[in-house]
Structure formats: C-alpha cells, structure tokens
Design a protein around this motif. Sequence first.
Motif, PDB file in Angstrom:
ATOM      1  N   ASN A  17      15.183  83.227 -78.702  1.00 40.02           N
ATOM      2  CA  ASN A  17      14.315  84.297 -79.205  1.00 40.02           C
ATOM      3  C   ASN A  17      12.918  83.760 -79.494  1.00 40.02           C
ATOM      4  O   ASN A  17      12.750  82.755 -80.175  1.00 40.02           O
ATOM      5  CB  ASN A  17      14.876  84.876 -80.509  1.00 40.02           C
ATOM      6  N   LYS A  18      11.905  84.480 -79.028  1.00 42.41           N
ATOM      7  CA  LYS A  18      10.535  84.007 -79.218  1.00 42.41           C
ATOM      8  C   LYS A  18      10.078  84.139 -80.666  1.00 42.41           C
ATOM      9  O   LYS A  18       9.170  83.427 -81.095  1.00 42.41           O
ATOM     10  CB  LYS A  18       9.591  84.764 -78.284  1.00 42.41           C
ATOM     11  N   ALA A  19      10.700  85.014 -81.415  1.00 37.58           N
ATOM     12  CA  ALA A  19      10.317  85.153 -82.817  1.00 37.58           C
ATOM     13  C   ALA A  19      10.739  83.946 -83.643  1.00 37.58           C
ATOM     14  O   ALA A  19      10.076  83.605 -84.626  1.00 37.58           O
ATOM     15  CB  ALA A  19      10.920  86.417 -83.415  1.00 37.58           C
ATOM     16  N   TYR A  20      11.835  83.276 -83.246  1.00 38.44           N
ATOM     17  CA  TYR A  20      12.443  82.275 -84.112  1.00 38.44           C
ATOM     18  C   TYR A  20      12.540  80.858 -83.526  1.00 38.44           C
ATOM     19  O   TYR A  20      12.641  79.906 -84.295  1.00 38.44           O
ATOM     20  CB  TYR A  20      13.878  82.691 -84.467  1.00 38.44           C
ATOM     21  N   SER A  21      12.580  80.722 -82.232  1.00 37.42           N
ATOM     22  CA  SER A  21      12.962  79.445 -81.629  1.00 37.42           C
ATOM     23  C   SER A  21      11.753  78.536 -81.423  1.00 37.42           C
ATOM     24  O   SER A  21      11.031  78.636 -80.434  1.00 37.42           O
ATOM     25  CB  SER A  21      13.681  79.666 -80.291  1.00 37.42           C
ATOM     26  N   ILE A  51      17.616  88.174 -86.555  1.00 33.33           N
ATOM     27  CA  ILE A  51      18.564  87.217 -87.108  1.00 33.33           C
ATOM     28  C   ILE A  51      18.327  87.191 -88.612  1.00 33.33           C
ATOM     29  O   ILE A  51      17.318  86.671 -89.084  1.00 33.33           O
ATOM     30  CB  ILE A  51      18.381  85.824 -86.492  1.00 33.33           C
ATOM     31  N   GLU A  52      19.237  87.767 -89.361  1.00 35.16           N
ATOM     32  CA  GLU A  52      19.015  87.998 -90.795  1.00 35.16           C
ATOM     33  C   GLU A  52      18.755  86.704 -91.563  1.00 35.16           C
ATOM     34  O   GLU A  52      17.969  86.705 -92.514  1.00 35.16           O
ATOM     35  CB  GLU A  52      20.220  88.731 -91.389  1.00 35.16           C
ATOM     36  N   GLN A  53      19.389  85.613 -91.174  1.00 33.78           N
ATOM     37  CA  GLN A  53      19.216  84.368 -91.908  1.00 33.78           C
ATOM     38  C   GLN A  53      17.794  83.841 -91.832  1.00 33.78           C
ATOM     39  O   GLN A  53      17.369  83.030 -92.664  1.00 33.78           O
ATOM     40  CB  GLN A  53      20.180  83.293 -91.397  1.00 33.78           C
ATOM     41  N   PHE A  54      17.045  84.296 -90.829  1.00 31.43           N
ATOM     42  CA  PHE A  54      15.652  83.873 -90.685  1.00 31.43           C
ATOM     43  C   PHE A  54      14.668  84.920 -91.203  1.00 31.43           C
ATOM     44  O   PHE A  54      13.457  84.719 -91.137  1.00 31.43           O
ATOM     45  CB  PHE A  54      15.324  83.566 -89.233  1.00 31.43           C
ATOM     46  N   GLU A  55      15.179  86.023 -91.711  1.00 33.87           N
ATOM     47  CA  GLU A  55      14.338  87.117 -92.184  1.00 33.87           C
ATOM     48  C   GLU A  55      14.260  87.100 -93.718  1.00 33.87           C
ATOM     49  O   GLU A  55      14.620  88.075 -94.380  1.00 33.87           O
ATOM     50  CB  GLU A  55      14.855  88.462 -91.676  1.00 33.87           C
ATOM     51  N   LYS A  56      13.789  85.999 -94.257  1.00 31.46           N
ATOM     52  CA  LYS A  56      13.659  85.899 -95.704  1.00 31.46           C
ATOM     53  C   LYS A  56      12.631  84.829 -96.019  1.00 31.46           C
ATOM     54  O   LYS A  56      12.343  83.961 -95.198  1.00 31.46           O
ATOM     55  CB  LYS A  56      15.014  85.530 -96.339  1.00 31.46           C
ATOM     56  N   PRO A  57      12.035  84.903 -97.198  1.00 34.57           N
ATOM     57  CA  PRO A  57      11.060  83.865 -97.598  1.00 34.57           C
ATOM     58  C   PRO A  57      11.696  82.482 -97.611  1.00 34.57           C
ATOM     59  O   PRO A  57      12.903  82.332 -97.436  1.00 34.57           O
ATOM     60  CB  PRO A  57      10.619  84.301 -99.003  1.00 34.57           C
ATOM     61  N   ALA A  58      10.858  81.482 -97.829  1.00 31.91           N
ATOM     62  CA  ALA A  58      11.299  80.096 -97.770  1.00 31.91           C
ATOM     63  C   ALA A  58      12.491  79.857 -98.689  1.00 31.91           C
ATOM     64  O   ALA A  58      12.576  80.404 -99.796  1.00 31.91           O
ATOM     65  CB  ALA A  58      10.167  79.158 -98.148  1.00 31.91           C
ATOM     66  N   SER A  59      13.430  79.009 -98.235  1.00 34.57           N
ATOM     67  CA  SER A  59      14.588  78.664 -99.046  1.00 34.57           C
ATOM     68  C   SER A  59      14.392  77.283 -99.646  1.00 34.57           C
ATOM     69  O   SER A  59      13.950  76.360 -98.971  1.00 34.57           O
ATOM     70  CB  SER A  59      15.851  78.674 -98.174  1.00 34.57           C
ATOM     71  N   GLY A  60      14.696  77.137-100.924  1.00 34.32           N
ATOM     72  CA  GLY A  60      14.539  75.865-101.605  1.00 34.32           C
ATOM     73  C   GLY A  60      15.835  75.090-101.693  1.00 34.32           C
ATOM     74  O   GLY A  60      16.869  75.546-101.278  1.00 34.32           O
TER      75      GLY A  60
END
Length: 250
Positions: free
Chosen positions: A36-40, A241-250
């Motif tokens: 996917n061009k949005a994520y890869s 891809i929901e796991q990539f649709e969120k702000p930064a994870s700490g």
Amino acid sequence: MHMHDVYASFELFKRVHCPRSVAPLSRLPMKLIIGNKAYSSWSLRGWLACKQSGLPFEEVVVPLYDQDWDKRRQGDEFAPSSGKVPILWDDEAVVWDSLAIVEYLNDKTGGTKFWPADPMARAMARSMAAEMHSGFASLRRKHGMNIRQVYPPSTPDPDVIVELGRIMELWAQARARFGGDGDFLFGAFGAVDMMFAPVVTRIVTYSLPVPRFAQSYMLAVLQHPFMQDWIAAAQEEDWVIEQFEKPASG
C-alpha cells in the motif's frame, strides 16, 4: 508553504512507467511488487529507485494484511523474499530489499543515476543510506508511515528525539559538505534521498520538530515529481489498515 499544507497541495501527476526515450534492456519490462502506498515505506524506496532508473517497469500494488495476505505472500512471486515487499523481477533476475534494488538498478544504468560522482561524497552517501537502512528503529516503530494523515504535534519519546537528532546531524553534514547549489542532500536527487524520503513523510505526518534548514530539504523531497506522484496515488487508495491509523505509539 507550511508543512501541514504540503500533502493537500499536491497535484495528481499522470503516472508514466515506460519512457519512450529509454529502450528496455531485457526482453520484458521489469515488474515491481509493492505494498500500500499510504503505509509501505520500504515499497516507496524501491519504487523511487525504479522511477529514478528511467527504465520501463510494471507496478503491481498488493494490499498488505488483508484477508488474502497470508495466502498471497506464499505465492511463487514472493518466495525469494519470504513474502516481503518490495520485490523486483527483471526477466529471470529477482531482487528484494530496497537498498539491494537501488544497487541493482545502479549497475543496470551505468552507475550515474543514484550516487554522487565524487568519491568522498559517494562514500558518505552510501554510509548514510546504510545507516538509514539498518537504524532508527524507534522512529520507524513508533511513527509508522501514513501519508494520508497529519496529526497534531505531541512530544516524541526520548529515544525518538535522539534518533531525530542523529538524522538532523547527518542531513546538516551532507548539505554543508556536498549539497552545493542543489536542493537535496548531495545536490541532485539520489539514492540517499530515496532512503530518507519516508522519514520526511513521517516528520510531516506526526508534526515532529525539526530545524528550519531541514524544512527546506523536506519540501524539496515532497515536491519532487516522483513523490508527488506517489502521494497522490496514496490518497486514492481505498485500503485502510487500522493499526496504522492512529497517532504515534509510545
């Protein structure tokens, strides 16, 4: 131009993968399989390398982590890379890993399109590309690439701040020593800019703090025609891809 306006300002460029002025060097055009061009982010690097080569290639986009992903990655076309993207097929030759694709295409095009001509500049550029390839794990893990989003600023974790500092140090040294009158790290757009291009998008997506000199370089990368083409195509993708649709994870 403000950094948060960059993505919104891109025009949709016509995607042309077979320049008439370049004759194919093999019987069939190369085939590049990407995610996917949005994520890869690694797909972006391999794709930029193919575009930079000027050689004709077929682009095949496969959605990552959908219901058919496990079955798809077991297919023959993915076997050499154990199911990872990008993977480049050139007739019977197969190359996986973005940096390997850069070097393969550098050899195929006569060694003039990817690395600086000056030996000292080339040595530094290759070292920077290799460091990006193997390092900055915290930035990559906690700030995944998502070209369709721009999140409000938040304080990065300490390990991310350290890695950003190292990236800024590398960019500043390259620009000061070898940037000259060009817009990119070593003057002209090349392999090292391709390796850092996903970092540029991460900085924009997560509104990460960078010094002013870096913003000028980032704009040059994002406004490059190849990047405009990729970003515009990412906006058109339907896959989420929901796991990539969120702000930064700490």
